[in-house]
Write a protein that holds these residues in place. Structure first.
Motif, mmCIF file in Angstrom:
data_model
loop_
_atom_site.group_PDB
_atom_site.id
_atom_site.type_symbol
_atom_site.label_atom_id
_atom_site.label_comp_id
_atom_site.label_asym_id
_atom_site.label_seq_id
_atom_site.Cartn_x
_atom_site.Cartn_y
_atom_site.Cartn_z
ATOM 1 N N LYS A 73 0.836 -1.202 0.000
ATOM 2 C CA LYS A 73 0.000 0.000 0.000
ATOM 3 C C LYS A 73 0.877 1.260 0.000
ATOM 4 O O LYS A 73 1.875 1.335 0.719
ATOM 5 N N ASN A 74 0.490 2.223 -0.811
ATOM 6 C CA ASN A 74 1.216 3.490 -0.842
ATOM 7 C C ASN A 74 0.772 4.362 0.321
ATOM 8 O O ASN A 74 -0.376 4.813 0.383
ATOM 9 N N THR A 75 1.691 4.581 1.270
ATOM 10 C CA THR A 75 1.360 5.354 2.476
ATOM 11 C C THR A 75 1.717 6.826 2.341
ATOM 12 O O THR A 75 1.499 7.594 3.277
ATOM 13 N N PHE A 76 2.291 7.230 1.185
ATOM 14 C CA PHE A 76 2.630 8.630 0.973
ATOM 15 C C PHE A 76 1.419 9.387 0.422
ATOM 16 O O PHE A 76 0.604 8.834 -0.305
ATOM 17 N N GLY A 77 1.374 10.645 0.752
ATOM 18 C CA GLY A 77 0.287 11.481 0.278
ATOM 19 C C GLY A 77 0.452 11.876 -1.177
ATOM 20 O O GLY A 77 1.481 11.609 -1.802
ATOM 21 N N PRO A 78 -0.536 12.561 -1.738
ATOM 22 C CA PRO A 78 -0.493 12.954 -3.155
ATOM 23 C C PRO A 78 0.610 13.960 -3.472
ATOM 24 O O PRO A 78 0.991 14.105 -4.631
ATOM 25 N N ASN A 79 1.125 14.657 -2.456
ATOM 26 C CA ASN A 79 2.170 15.651 -2.695
ATOM 27 C C ASN A 79 3.566 15.034 -2.754
ATOM 28 O O ASN A 79 4.536 15.732 -3.076
ATOM 29 N N MET A 80 3.667 13.760 -2.433
ATOM 30 C CA MET A 80 4.965 13.082 -2.462
ATOM 31 C C MET A 80 5.131 12.389 -3.812
ATOM 32 O O MET A 80 4.354 11.485 -4.147
ATOM 33 N N PRO A 81 6.112 12.808 -4.617
ATOM 34 C CA PRO A 81 6.244 12.273 -5.986
ATOM 35 C C PRO A 81 6.906 10.903 -6.046
ATOM 36 O O PRO A 81 7.784 10.661 -6.856
ATOM 37 N N THR A 82 6.493 9.997 -5.177
ATOM 38 C CA THR A 82 6.999 8.627 -5.201
ATOM 39 C C THR A 82 6.010 7.740 -4.475
ATOM 40 O O THR A 82 5.042 8.222 -3.872
ATOM 41 N N THR A 83 6.250 6.452 -4.514
ATOM 42 C CA THR A 83 5.395 5.494 -3.819
ATOM 43 C C THR A 83 6.207 4.794 -2.738
ATOM 44 O O THR A 83 7.444 4.845 -2.729
ATOM 45 N N THR A 84 5.517 4.111 -1.848
ATOM 46 C CA THR A 84 6.189 3.477 -0.715
ATOM 47 C C THR A 84 7.183 2.417 -1.165
ATOM 48 O O THR A 84 8.305 2.343 -0.642
ATOM 49 N N ASP A 85 6.808 1.596 -2.151
ATOM 50 C CA ASP A 85 7.718 0.533 -2.575
ATOM 51 C C ASP A 85 8.982 1.103 -3.219
ATOM 52 O O ASP A 85 10.082 0.579 -3.020
ATOM 53 N N GLN A 86 8.856 2.187 -3.991
ATOM 54 C CA GLN A 86 10.030 2.824 -4.585
ATOM 55 C C GLN A 86 10.949 3.393 -3.506
ATOM 56 O O GLN A 86 12.177 3.264 -3.580
ATOM 57 N N PHE A 87 10.350 4.030 -2.514
ATOM 58 C CA PHE A 87 11.145 4.649 -1.450
ATOM 59 C C PHE A 87 11.843 3.580 -0.609
ATOM 60 O O PHE A 87 13.013 3.749 -0.216
ATOM 61 N N VAL A 88 11.158 2.468 -0.329
ATOM 62 C CA VAL A 88 11.787 1.378 0.427
ATOM 63 C C VAL A 88 12.984 0.828 -0.338
ATOM 64 O O VAL A 88 14.051 0.562 0.228
ATOM 65 N N GLY A 89 12.829 0.673 -1.664
ATOM 66 C CA GLY A 89 13.943 0.208 -2.486
ATOM 67 C C GLY A 89 15.137 1.146 -2.393
ATOM 68 O O GLY A 89 16.286 0.699 -2.281
ATOM 69 N N PHE A 90 14.878 2.457 -2.433
ATOM 70 C CA PHE A 90 15.947 3.446 -2.309
ATOM 71 C C PHE A 90 16.658 3.334 -0.965
ATOM 72 O O PHE A 90 17.899 3.330 -0.902
ATOM 73 N N VAL A 91 15.896 3.209 0.118
ATOM 74 C CA VAL A 91 16.484 3.129 1.453
ATOM 75 C C VAL A 91 17.357 1.877 1.583
ATOM 76 O O VAL A 91 18.489 1.933 2.090
ATOM 77 N N VAL A 92 16.852 0.743 1.113
ATOM 78 C CA VAL A 92 17.603 -0.507 1.206
ATOM 79 C C VAL A 92 18.889 -0.411 0.377
ATOM 80 O O VAL A 92 19.969 -0.804 0.830
ATOM 81 N N PHE A 93 18.785 0.117 -0.847
ATOM 82 C CA PHE A 93 19.963 0.260 -1.706
ATOM 83 C C PHE A 93 21.002 1.163 -1.050
ATOM 84 O O PHE A 93 22.194 0.861 -1.065
ATOM 85 N N TRP A 94 20.558 2.261 -0.463
ATOM 86 C CA TRP A 94 21.476 3.216 0.166
ATOM 87 C C TRP A 94 22.229 2.553 1.318
ATOM 88 O O TRP A 94 23.456 2.678 1.427
ATOM 89 N N PHE A 95 21.516 1.825 2.170
ATOM 90 C CA PHE A 95 22.169 1.204 3.331
ATOM 91 C C PHE A 95 23.080 0.050 2.925
ATOM 92 O O PHE A 95 24.153 -0.140 3.509
ATOM 93 N N LEU A 96 22.686 -0.725 1.911
ATOM 94 C CA LEU A 96 23.544 -1.825 1.464
ATOM 95 C C LEU A 96 24.818 -1.304 0.806
ATOM 96 O O LEU A 96 25.854 -1.984 0.823
ATOM 97 N N SER A 97 24.766 -0.117 0.234
ATOM 98 C CA SER A 97 25.937 0.464 -0.429
ATOM 99 C C SER A 97 26.957 1.017 0.562
ATOM 100 O O SER A 97 28.156 1.083 0.257
ATOM 101 N N THR A 98 26.489 1.423 1.733
ATOM 102 C CA THR A 98 27.330 2.162 2.676
ATOM 103 C C THR A 98 28.644 1.467 3.035
ATOM 104 O O THR A 98 29.702 2.121 3.074
ATOM 105 N N PRO A 99 28.667 0.141 3.305
ATOM 106 C CA PRO A 99 29.964 -0.484 3.687
ATOM 107 C C PRO A 99 31.053 -0.334 2.634
ATOM 108 O O PRO A 99 32.236 -0.300 2.976
ATOM 109 N N PHE A 100 30.680 -0.225 1.343
ATOM 110 C CA PHE A 100 31.687 -0.122 0.293
ATOM 111 C C PHE A 100 32.421 1.219 0.319
ATOM 112 O O PHE A 100 33.459 1.365 -0.328
ATOM 113 N N LEU A 101 31.884 2.191 1.073
ATOM 114 C CA LEU A 101 32.556 3.488 1.165
ATOM 115 C C LEU A 101 33.892 3.374 1.895
ATOM 116 O O LEU A 101 34.751 4.242 1.756
#
Length: 565
Positions: free
Chosen positions: A162-190
């Motif tokens: 379910k998309n829990t973001f409001g109409p003013n947020m230009p993304t959906t919940t599943d897209q945002f979760v994917g971004f968060v997971v990708f960002w955290f998984l990338s961090t150790p390589f820094l």
């Protein structure tokens, strides 16, 4: 007084510490990651450079490249011709800039000091830092799309979250979760330094390379051949003001421009090379061959998929979702999709780390050498993704992304100045010791700025900026001349800036441009390299004269003005 002491204490704690015995002085112009690299830190062989260019080829954008040219109206053979020529020119321009790192073992950050001046070098650095911040954020978002596919393959219900973001947020919940997971998984390589990139490069090449080939073979097998897309002919509208030749030129310009940022920072990574031969073999075999093959595989797969599903899917995440029917497909389909999307995601992850975060870290180190090294700068660049908010850029501001893609209009003149200064004016000779000080430095110029570089740079992008504006605005009837200039923006910017910079240096000459140090002060060169460059090897330094270091079996003695320090 207590506050001042505490601030001083904090300052001392966060300042970088260098190993003086390895000449890693840390001051306003130098730290461990900015000094000319000694032989002990030059760990890149041919495969490292193969992997470096592979991560710029085994990705979503290169997979979709043929679509760009087919959409312009070119035929399949013409699109592939554009890709081949673009890749050859990219390899050529990259080698021109990277050769400085191969010989003198300095990167883009320091390299610009002898062209722009010690303080003037902040101008090209600022451009690169801004680009690194934004493209890092955009790449994190694109990688997040692939992670969302992986999550759907594991848990099919994720696609219907379910998309829990409001109409003013230009993304959906599943897209945002994917971004968060990708960002955290990338961090150790820094925490990886460029010296240790070989293993990730190997994983990327094997995983994603095999995955792409398997995907193409599967598509051809199921479709029993390629689809109609493969036979696409020329579809230029009858009333188009531009013929085939101009569209091919536009495609070549776009192909080079898409990797312009990577061309500028070629010396950041070539300085890690063990030999020139390693760079040449790795770059040609990957930048040219792998780059062309990936585009061809993407074209064949999209064409075969068209025959299977009845429509063309150029975006791999969309095709992968269709292959497993948004998570409702069989377990075999979901397993295959997971393998493919995870390979693409890992490639995007390391491409972002290497091409944006690490590059951003090197550039930030040039601005604040006392406090920022590659690792700290990479972390800052990566954290900035949350400030940039890529979901706003990707889903709302498509025009802004188009501007970023065309930023080569400003980068090509930088490359022209760098090439002209090094090869034509300085005769491939650099005084390394003067790149790390302002007192009595040949590269301080006028108040730290070489004013000749500024008008040369402006003259490079001024003729093409109008075409960029009308193209990004998508004007219906733009002036034909402006668009034609924009279609050749990279070559125009490169050669005009180079010529203007050369002319200004002839009219207003700088004295002793081809000087080099008498001795190898930083322990940069092997004995053979020192002989080839024309400096005295590190072990054979005189007692008096220029500041220098003498190696003993136990320690390094620094000699300055005839006195041991």
């Amino acid at each position: 007084m207590g506050l001042r002491k505490r601030l001083t204490s904090v300052d001392q704690k966060i300042r970088l510490k260098g190993n003086d015995e390895e000449h890693e002085q840390t001051d306003a112009w130098s730290n461990r990651d900015l000094i000319p690299l000694p032989p002990s830190r030059r760990t890149w062989g041919w495969f490292n450079f193969f992997g470096f260019w592979a991560i710029a080829s085994l990705n979503l954008s290169n997979w979709q490249t043929p679509n760009t040219y087919l959409t312009m109206g070119l035929s399949v053979p013409q699109a592939m011709l554009v890709i081949v020529i673009s890749r050859l020119l990219i390899a050529l321009f990259s080698a021109v800039i990277a050769w400085i790192g191969l010989k003198w073992h300095i990167g883009f950050t320091v390299q610009n000091r002898y062209s722009w001046g010690m303080k003037g070098s902040f101008i090209p650095l600022s451009q690169r830092i801004l680009l690194n911040f934004i493209w890092n954020a955009v790449q994190c978002w694109n990688g997040g799309r692939l992670v969302a596919v992986c999550l759907t393959a594991i848990w099919p219900s994720f696609a219907q979250i379910k998309n829990t973001f409001g109409p003013n947020m230009p993304t959906t919940t599943d897209q945002f979760v994917g971004f968060v997971v990708f960002w955290f998984l990338s961090t150790p390589f820094l925490w990886l330094r460029p010296e240790n990139f070989k293993v990730p490069f190997l994983i990327v090449c094997v995983w994603c390379g095999v995955g792409m080939l398997a995907w193409m073979i599967w598509a051809l097998s199921v479709a029993k051949g390629v689809g109609p897309l493969w036979n696409s002919g020329q579809t230029i509208p009858t009333g188009s003001p531009f013929g085939t030749s101009w569209l091919i030129m536009a495609g070549i310009n776009q192909g080079i421009g898409s990797l312009a940022a990577g061309i500028t920072n070629g010396s950041d990574f070539s300085r890690y090379s063990r030999s020139r031969r390693s760079y040449i073999y790795g770059t040609i075999s990957s930048c040219v061959v792998t780059g062309v093959l990936v585009s061809l595989i993407g074209l064949v797969t999209a064409s075969a998929a068209q025959k299977i599903y009845g429509e063309v899917y150029w975006n791999p995440p969309d095709l992968l979702m269709r292959m497993m029917d948004s998570g409702r497909g069989s377990s075999k389909a979901r397993a295959g999709v997971f393998f493919l999307s995870a390979g693409f995601a890992f490639t995007a992850m390391f491409e972002n780390i290497c091409g944006n975060s690490i590059a951003g870290g090197i550039d930030l180190a040039g601005l604040f050498p006392r406090y920022i090294d590659i690792r700290r700068g990479a972390i800052i660049t990566f954290v900035a993704a949350w400030v940039v908010q890529p979901w706003q850029l990707i889903n709302k501001a498509t025009t802004f992304i188009a501007v970023l893609s065309s930023f080569s209009v400003f980068l090509a003149p930088l490359i022209g100045i760098m090439a002209c200064d090094y090869y034509m004016l300085r005769k491939r000779r650099i005084r390394l010791s003067h790149l790390y000080r302002t007192h009595d430095s040949s590269y301080y110029f006028w108040k730290g700025v070489n004013w000749r570089a500024i008008p040369a740079w402006i003259c490079g992008w001024a003729p093409t900026i109008g075409g960029l504006v009308v193209t990004v605005r998508r004007d219906l009837n733009p002036p034909k001349a402006l668009v034609q200039l924009y279609y050749t923006a990279f070559l125009i910017g490169f050669f005009i800036s180079a010529l203007v910079f050369y002319a200004l240096n002839i009219l207003f000459p700088v004295q002793k441009m081809d000087q080099i140090d008498d001795v190898d002060i930083y322990g940069t060169f092997t004995e053979a390299e020192a002989k080839r460059v024309g400096v005295a090897p590190f072990e054979e330094l005189p007692i008096n004269g220029l500041a220098a270091g003498r190696k003993s079996s136990e320690k390094t003695v620094v000699v300055q003005d005839g006195k041991g320090v």
